[in-house]
Design a protein around this motif. Structure first.
Motif, short mmCIF file in Angstrom:
data_model
loop_
_atom_site.label_atom_id
_atom_site.label_comp_id
_atom_site.label_asym_id
_atom_site.label_seq_id
_atom_site.Cartn_x
_atom_site.Cartn_y
_atom_site.Cartn_z
N GLY A 29 -6.37 4.08 -4.72
CA GLY A 29 -6.30 3.87 -3.27
C GLY A 29 -7.64 3.58 -2.63
O GLY A 29 -7.73 2.89 -1.61
N ASN A 30 -8.71 4.10 -3.22
CA ASN A 30 -10.01 3.95 -2.57
C ASN A 30 -10.39 2.48 -2.44
O ASN A 30 -10.33 1.72 -3.42
CB ASN A 30 -11.08 4.69 -3.37
CG ASN A 30 -11.14 6.15 -2.98
OD1 ASN A 30 -11.25 6.47 -1.79
ND2 ASN A 30 -11.04 7.03 -3.96
N PRO A 31 -10.79 2.07 -1.23
CA PRO A 31 -11.01 0.64 -0.97
C PRO A 31 -11.99 -0.07 -1.90
O PRO A 31 -11.77 -1.22 -2.26
CB PRO A 31 -11.51 0.63 0.47
CG PRO A 31 -10.86 1.82 1.09
CD PRO A 31 -10.85 2.87 0.01
N SER A 50 0.86 -1.18 0.00
CA SER A 50 0.00 0.00 0.00
C SER A 50 0.90 1.23 0.00
O SER A 50 1.99 1.19 0.57
CB SER A 50 -0.85 0.04 1.27
OG SER A 50 -1.70 -1.07 1.32
N THR A 51 0.44 2.31 -0.60
CA THR A 51 1.17 3.57 -0.49
C THR A 51 0.28 4.59 0.19
O THR A 51 -0.94 4.61 -0.05
CB THR A 51 1.57 4.13 -1.87
OG1 THR A 51 0.40 4.55 -2.57
CG2 THR A 51 2.33 3.11 -2.70
N THR A 110 -1.49 -0.17 -4.19
CA THR A 110 -2.74 0.60 -4.10
C THR A 110 -2.39 2.02 -3.70
O THR A 110 -1.48 2.25 -2.90
CB THR A 110 -3.74 0.01 -3.10
OG1 THR A 110 -3.21 0.09 -1.78
CG2 THR A 110 -4.09 -1.43 -3.43
N GLY A 111 -3.11 2.97 -4.27
CA GLY A 111 -2.92 4.38 -3.96
C GLY A 111 -1.83 5.01 -4.81
O GLY A 111 -1.05 4.35 -5.47
N GLY A 112 -1.84 6.37 -4.78
CA GLY A 112 -0.76 7.11 -5.41
C GLY A 112 -0.72 7.07 -6.93
O GLY A 112 0.31 7.34 -7.53
N GLU A 155 -0.77 8.54 5.16
CA GLU A 155 -1.83 8.51 6.18
C GLU A 155 -2.09 7.10 6.71
O GLU A 155 -2.87 6.92 7.64
CB GLU A 155 -3.14 9.08 5.58
CG GLU A 155 -3.91 8.19 4.60
CD GLU A 155 -3.36 8.15 3.17
OE1 GLU A 155 -2.14 8.30 3.01
OE2 GLU A 155 -4.14 7.92 2.24
N LEU A 156 -1.44 6.09 6.13
CA LEU A 156 -1.80 4.70 6.46
C LEU A 156 -1.02 4.16 7.66
O LEU A 156 0.19 4.34 7.77
CB LEU A 156 -1.54 3.80 5.25
CG LEU A 156 -2.30 4.16 3.98
CD1 LEU A 156 -1.90 3.23 2.85
CD2 LEU A 156 -3.80 4.12 4.23
N ILE A 168 -5.34 6.80 8.96
CA ILE A 168 -6.37 5.75 8.84
C ILE A 168 -5.67 4.38 8.81
O ILE A 168 -4.49 4.31 8.48
CB ILE A 168 -7.23 5.90 7.56
CG1 ILE A 168 -6.34 5.85 6.30
CG2 ILE A 168 -8.05 7.16 7.59
CD1 ILE A 168 -7.13 5.73 5.01
N TYR A 169 -6.40 3.37 9.19
CA TYR A 169 -5.83 2.03 9.08
C TYR A 169 -5.81 1.59 7.63
O TYR A 169 -6.73 1.90 6.85
CB TYR A 169 -6.63 1.03 9.92
CG TYR A 169 -6.36 1.18 11.40
CD1 TYR A 169 -5.08 0.98 11.91
CD2 TYR A 169 -7.38 1.54 12.28
CE1 TYR A 169 -4.83 1.13 13.27
CE2 TYR A 169 -7.14 1.68 13.63
CZ TYR A 169 -5.85 1.48 14.12
OH TYR A 169 -5.60 1.63 15.45
N ASP A 170 -4.78 0.89 7.28
CA ASP A 170 -4.63 0.35 5.93
C ASP A 170 -5.57 -0.85 5.79
O ASP A 170 -5.38 -1.88 6.43
CB ASP A 170 -3.17 -0.10 5.75
CG ASP A 170 -2.94 -0.84 4.44
OD1 ASP A 170 -3.86 -0.89 3.62
OD2 ASP A 170 -1.82 -1.36 4.27
N SER A 171 -6.60 -0.70 4.99
CA SER A 171 -7.50 -1.86 4.78
C SER A 171 -7.20 -2.57 3.46
O SER A 171 -7.50 -3.75 3.31
CB SER A 171 -8.96 -1.43 4.84
OG SER A 171 -9.24 -0.51 3.80
N ASN A 172 -6.61 -1.87 2.52
CA ASN A 172 -6.44 -2.47 1.19
C ASN A 172 -5.59 -3.74 1.21
O ASN A 172 -5.86 -4.68 0.46
CB ASN A 172 -5.80 -1.48 0.21
CG ASN A 172 -6.77 -0.39 -0.19
OD1 ASN A 172 -7.97 -0.54 -0.02
ND2 ASN A 172 -6.24 0.70 -0.72
N ASP A 201 1.20 11.66 -5.48
CA ASP A 201 0.98 10.47 -6.30
C ASP A 201 2.20 10.21 -7.17
O ASP A 201 2.39 10.84 -8.21
CB ASP A 201 -0.29 10.65 -7.15
CG ASP A 201 -1.54 10.69 -6.28
OD1 ASP A 201 -1.54 10.03 -5.22
OD2 ASP A 201 -2.50 11.38 -6.64
#
Ligand code: AMP
Ligand code: MG
Length: 421
Positions: free
Chosen positions: A314-316, A199-200, A265-267, A203-204, A216-220, A274
């Protein structure tokens, strides 16, 4: 002075010049990826769901010998009456695994159990319910029987020399049984693809750590782990990488040393933090980076050395939708499996669904089926790409293709059941 606002394409725009269609993206993925070739030999129990790396030719007939399909009496067909009744002398018994050793002549019969070898001299089995068993080991049979009835022939299921499993086919439970019935204990299968992901996002935070403001917690990584675990891949979880191009470059280079497929995921959008797209252009090749789909528009596909790269948004929810469409297709191609897409079914929409032309949209739905209404589907409340509960409550995707311009309650829409994904 009048402010000039640059109206560059945004997520809400109906059409985005830089994006490719879902079908174009899928065909580019399939064209770019080469199936793995390396094989490993495994005990057949471990081959379920794997892709065969060899064509299996049967070394034997199955069944190996003509045998009885019923409990009854094996007889020579010439001894059966054309009309009236006949009495036959019972000269022995044949069990499954314990054949009758003698030879059966006209006017004789052999008691036989299901699966037992058809005794020499006989060619027909009469069910025991269709004979009268008399005193003195004699049976009485009526007319109307057919020569050869209730006999399973040698090789009627599989003939010696027949191909029973093609190279490139996916092994199912029946295949395991067939291999076992041929006495084959191990099979060459294509090795599992190795899939690394990280994950990138600054905030994770990983679970077990406290959250500070804005974190936030990394859910991905967990949804990805779950979705990958349902496929035949070896998983390498590389954790969370900060939004920093050096850190991302190092993580991608490290991943490309160990994995056939790298997922991040993300970025991948166009924000200040990004970096994925720029780093990929530097250390690998980009094939495309924008798809006309909602959710999941910014998706980067390319390669780093010999590894395939897929940068998911990034969005779950976007992660799950794009995984289901694009990552799964990539893994199927990589693993050497036959091409496969989850089937679409028609269901009646239970509400209006707003939709702009030009992009493929995937909503999360709850489908139900009853005698009165057939298949019906309703969406799972809020559909924002960050609303992960919209996924966990759903049992299907509602698939609205690019040309669709909205749905009225009662219209038929395409759905894809999660149990098929
Ligand atoms: P990005 O694509 O990096 O701009 O991220 C889009 C949105 O998804 C932001 O709100 C992120 O905070 C969120 N997001 C990104 N990665 C994750 C993750 N691993 N777990 C949960 N949310 C994430
Ligand atoms: Mg981010």
């Amino acid at each position: 002075m009048k402010a000039i606002v640059n109206t560059t394409p945004g997520c809400a725009d109906p059409w985005d010049a830089g994006s490719i269609s879902v079908d174009q993206a899928l065909s580019q993925i399939v064209d770019r990826i080469q199936a793995l070739q390396d094989c490993e030999a495994l005990p057949i129990r471990e081959c379920l769901g794997r892709i065969s790396g060899e064509t299996v030719i049967s070394p034997i007939n199955v069944p190996g010998h003509a045998n009885s399909a019923m409990d009854g009496f094996a007889v020579p067909a010439e001894s059966l009456p054309v009309d009236g009744v006949t009495e036959l002398a019972e000269i022995g018994i044949a069990y499954a695994g314990l054949p009758f050793a003698g030879d059966c002549k006209q006017g004789e019969c052999v008691r036989i159990m299901t699966g037992a070898v058809i005794p020499d001299g006989t060619d027909t089995v009469i069910m025991q319910e269709q004979v009268d068993q008399l005193e003195n080991k004699t049976i009485r049979i009526g007319a109307g029987h057919r020569s050869g009835e209730n006999v399973r022939y040698a090789g009627e299921d599989i003939e010696q020399g027949e191909a029973v499993l093609a190279s490139g086919s996916k092994i199912n439970p029946a295949d395991l049984g067939i291999l076992a019935s041929l006495g084959i204990g191990s099979l060459k299968v294509i090795r599992k693809p190795i899939v690394a992901f990280f994950s990138t996002g600054d905030e994770l935070v990983s679970i077990d750590n406290p959250l500070q403001k804005g974190e936030i917690y990394d859910s991905n990584r967990y949804t990805l782990h779950g979705m990958l675990s349902q496929l035949q891949v070896d998983i390498v979880d590389l954790g969370v990488i900060e939004d920093n191009s050096d850190a991302i470059r190092n993580a991608l280079l490290d991943a490309s040393q160990q994995a056939d497929l790298i997922i991040t995921t993300g970025g991948v959008s166009v924000g200040e933090a990004d970096y994925i797209k720029a780093v990929l252009e530097d250390i690998g090749q980009t094939e495309f980076w924008k798809i006309a789909i909602k959710p999941g528009r910014p998706l980067t596909f390319g390669s780093i050395g010999d590894s395939i790269f897929i940068g998911l948004p990034g969005n779950p929810v976007a992660v799950m939708v794009t995984f289901s469409l694009f990552v799964r297709t990539a893994i199927i191609k990589l693993s050497g499996a036959p091409a496969w897409q989850a089937p679409l079914f028609k269901a009646r929409a239970m509400q209006d669904l707003r939709k702009k032309a030009g992009r493929h949209e995937v909503l999360r739905g709850i489908a139900s089926n009853d005698q009165e209404n057939g298949w019906q589907v309703e969406k799972t409340g809020m559909q924002g790409s960050g609303i992960l509960t919209s996924m966990s409550r759903a049992n299907c995707f509602i698939v609205l293709p690019a040309e669709n311009i909205g749905v009225k309650a009662g219209d038929l829409v395409d759905i894809q059941l999660f149990e098929h994904i």
